[in-house]
Design an enzyme around this catalytic site. Structure first.
Site, PDB file in Angstrom:
ATOM      1  N   GLY A   1       0.815  -1.196   0.000  1.00  0.00           N
ATOM      2  CA  GLY A   1       0.000   0.000   0.000  1.00  0.00           C
ATOM      3  C   GLY A   1       0.849   1.247   0.000  1.00  0.00           C
TER       4      GLY A   1
ATOM      5  CE  LYS B   1       3.604  -0.583   8.621  1.00  0.00           C
ATOM      6  NZ  LYS B   1       2.290  -0.047   9.070  1.00  0.00           N
TER       7      LYS B   1
ATOM      8  CG  ASP C   1      -6.416   4.591  10.669  1.00  0.00           C
ATOM      9  OD1 ASP C   1      -7.438   4.831   9.990  1.00  0.00           O
ATOM     10  OD2 ASP C   1      -5.342   4.229  10.161  1.00  0.00           O
TER      11      ASP C   1
ATOM     12  CG  PHE D   1       4.432   2.064   5.435  1.00  0.00           C
ATOM     13  CD1 PHE D   1       4.458   2.987   6.467  1.00  0.00           C
ATOM     14  CD2 PHE D   1       5.481   1.170   5.320  1.00  0.00           C
ATOM     15  CE1 PHE D   1       5.517   3.021   7.366  1.00  0.00           C
ATOM     16  CE2 PHE D   1       6.541   1.196   6.205  1.00  0.00           C
ATOM     17  CZ  PHE D   1       6.562   2.123   7.237  1.00  0.00           C
TER      18      PHE D   1
END
Length: 403
Positions: free
Chosen positions: A77, A106, A203, A79
């Site tokens: 995505g 990540k 979030d 990031f």
């Protein structure tokens, strides 16, 4: 679908990464500092030194993920990409695939819309907060231009996948599992709101709720988290960042962020779990595209609530249980924050629902008895199977915008 927004006039498209999802759909963006807070913000060095996290070298993570091989990608995505890897559970050194502890790494895409500030914000919060319903951050990598975060691996992926992924190999979550996940996610949110943490998540949505092998819910992705108000403050003033369909109306209108903003988002997610519908779905008729607006008129009616409930779990719960869960959702979705319950009250309500005899149809009138007037509720769907393969890859349910 929904989208991430900012109150600033300049916005760009981007998608959060979720391990356990092929494409995440959260909003992301830099969070502004609150000028009225008397305590000065900690420096990057102070945050990293106080995090109690493992500092990985880039080569260690490169080895652990088999050189970031494409077949190791769990999600991607704004990031960047999230890779599956293996490390020794004691030394945290890279391990052979299939041995040691599974991790999700990540990796920040330097050209992405999420940047160093979001990376640091995750470390700031997850580096010091520990709770069974928060995803565990194991470590990080800060080397040259490389920015990575290393998490525990969540084998069942995201709640979003389980609710909205369609396919013959995807079994819908049962009513009992949905209530278990709702309670676990609420407990994670309650910990954030507690005096120990005093954090506003900002979030809360299905793609940020990850599931372990036993469907225990854990909140993930803290790039937008904010320290809550201090002293006599009633709210935090901040740039409006969030996902359309999940953000509280008063926060969108004023930028005033409170713990009740998270409660509204919880109400949206609970409604998604009850209905099996996305918060924002442009593929539906215009009057049904916004889930909250469409569903509210039906939620408190014994004769109309079946129009909202997910047909795939028909017969798995009592009318009483459905009405209690729907009533809780309505309270959380109040347009005025002062009328919403605290997340601690939400936890209590869900615990009472789970502990009561109302969780199933035993001894209670099944809701399907009221579905005779709805053709779509005559369809039969497979029920949740604990051995079902988790849906890992999916299309995003939102088009994020961020500054």
């Amino acid at each position: 679908m929904g989208c991430i927004f900012s109150s600033e006039s300049s916005v760009h498209s981007g998608i959060n990464s979720k391990y356990g999802s092929k494409e995440g759909n959260g909003l992301s963006g830099s969070s502004s500092k609150v000028s009225s807070v008397s305590v000065p913000p900690r420096s990057e060095g102070e945050i990293l030194q106080s995090s109690n996290l493992k500092s990985f070298s880039f080569n260690e993570l490169k080895t652990a993920t088999r050189n970031f091989r494409p077949d190791s990608v769990l999600g991607e995505g704004g990031f960047g990409c999230v890779f599956k890897g293996w490390i020794d559970e004691h030394t945290f050194a890279p391990a052979k695939p299939g041995t040691g502890m599974v991790i999700a790494a990540k990796r920040l895409n330097q050209e992405g819309f999420q940047g160093h500030q979001e990376w640091l914000t995750e470390i700031k919060h997850l580096g010091q907060l520990y709770h069974p319903n928060l995803v565990k951050l194991i470590g990080y990598c800060l080397e040259d231009d490389h920015r990575l975060l290393v998490y525990e691996f969540m084998p069942k992926g995201s709640l979003e996948n389980h609710l909205f992924r369609r396919g013959s190999y995807v079994q819908p979550l049962s009513w009992n599992l949905r209530m278990k996940i709702a309670l676990g996610a609420a407990k994670g949110l309650a910990f954030l709101h507690s005096d120990k943490a005093k954090v506003i998540y900002r979030d809360f949505k299905t793609s940020n709720i990850l599931l372990d092998s036993n469907y225990n819910a854990k909140l993930s992705d803290f790039g937008l988290a904010k320290d809550g108000p201090t002293g006599s403050q009633s709210h935090v003033s901040t740039r409006v960042m969030g996902t359309y369909g999940y953000a509280a109306p008063e926060y969108m209108a004023t930028g005033h962020l409170t713990a009740k903003s998270d409660v509204y988002s919880f109400g949206v997610v609970l409604l998604e779990m009850l209905s099996g519908r996305r918060a924002i779905d442009k593929n539906r008729p215009s009057r049904e595209q916004n889930l909250v607006e469409w569903a509210k008129p039906y939620l408190q009616s014994k004769r109309r609530i079946f129009q909202v409930m997910d047909a795939r779990i028909e017969g798995q719960y009592s009318l009483s249980a459905a009405l209690k869960a729907a009533t809780l959702a309505i309270k959380c979705l109040s347009n005025e924050a002062k009328f919403r319950p605290t997340v601690f009250e939400v936890v209590k309500a869900l615990e009472q629902l789970q502990d009561s005899n109302d969780t199933g149809t035993s001894g209670n009138e099944p809701l399907k008895n009221f579905s005779h007037s709805s053709p779509r509720h005559q369809r039969k769907h497979p029920t949740e199977n604990g051995n079902a393969k988790a849906a890992i890859y999916h299309r995003p349910s939102a088009s994020p915008l961020r500054t």
